[in-house]
Design a protein around this motif. Structure first.
Motif, PDB file in Angstrom:
ATOM      1  N   UNK A  31      41.125  83.575  49.166  1.00  0.00           N
ATOM      2  CA  UNK A  31      40.165  84.427  48.468  1.00  0.00           C
ATOM      3  C   UNK A  31      39.692  85.533  49.401  1.00  0.00           C
ATOM      4  N   UNK A  32      39.150  86.582  48.808  1.00  0.00           N
ATOM      5  CA  UNK A  32      38.517  87.666  49.556  1.00  0.00           C
ATOM      6  C   UNK A  32      37.070  87.760  49.106  1.00  0.00           C
ATOM      7  N   UNK A  33      36.235  88.301  49.967  1.00  0.00           N
ATOM      8  CA  UNK A  33      34.827  88.515  49.634  1.00  0.00           C
ATOM      9  C   UNK A  33      34.534  90.007  49.655  1.00  0.00           C
ATOM     10  N   UNK A  34      33.559  90.418  48.837  1.00  0.00           N
ATOM     11  CA  UNK A  34      33.165  91.825  48.829  1.00  0.00           C
ATOM     12  C   UNK A  34      32.106  92.073  49.908  1.00  0.00           C
ATOM     13  N   UNK A  35      31.520  93.260  49.896  1.00  0.00           N
ATOM     14  CA  UNK A  35      30.543  93.633  50.930  1.00  0.00           C
ATOM     15  C   UNK A  35      29.312  92.726  50.927  1.00  0.00           C
ATOM     16  N   UNK A  36      28.986  92.155  49.754  1.00  0.00           N
ATOM     17  CA  UNK A  36      27.813  91.294  49.632  1.00  0.00           C
ATOM     18  C   UNK A  36      28.121  89.824  49.866  1.00  0.00           C
TER      19      UNK A  36
END
Length: 59
Positions: A18-23
């Motif tokens: 998975x990837x995470x966004x800026x938050x």
């Protein structure tokens, strides 16, 4: 550049990249580990991707 993928196991036996966004929230860019590794075996990359960016190579 996109953030690195991380390996999570939400349920026993269900591993995902998975990837995470800026938050810090998960993005929709999620892939099952088995599918990712199978796709890697099916094609030979002409260029190398940076560590943690394996799905961002040749398309």
């Amino acid at each position: 550049m996109a953030r690195k993928r991380e390996l999570i196991e939400p349920n026993p036996g269900d591993k995902r990249y998975v990837r995470r966004d800026e938050n810090g929230r998960f993005t929709k860019d999620q892939v099952d580990v088995g599918r990712s590794l199978a796709a890697d075996r099916r094609q030979h990359a002409k260029t190398k991707a940076a560590p943690g960016q394996g799905d961002k190579g040749d398309r």
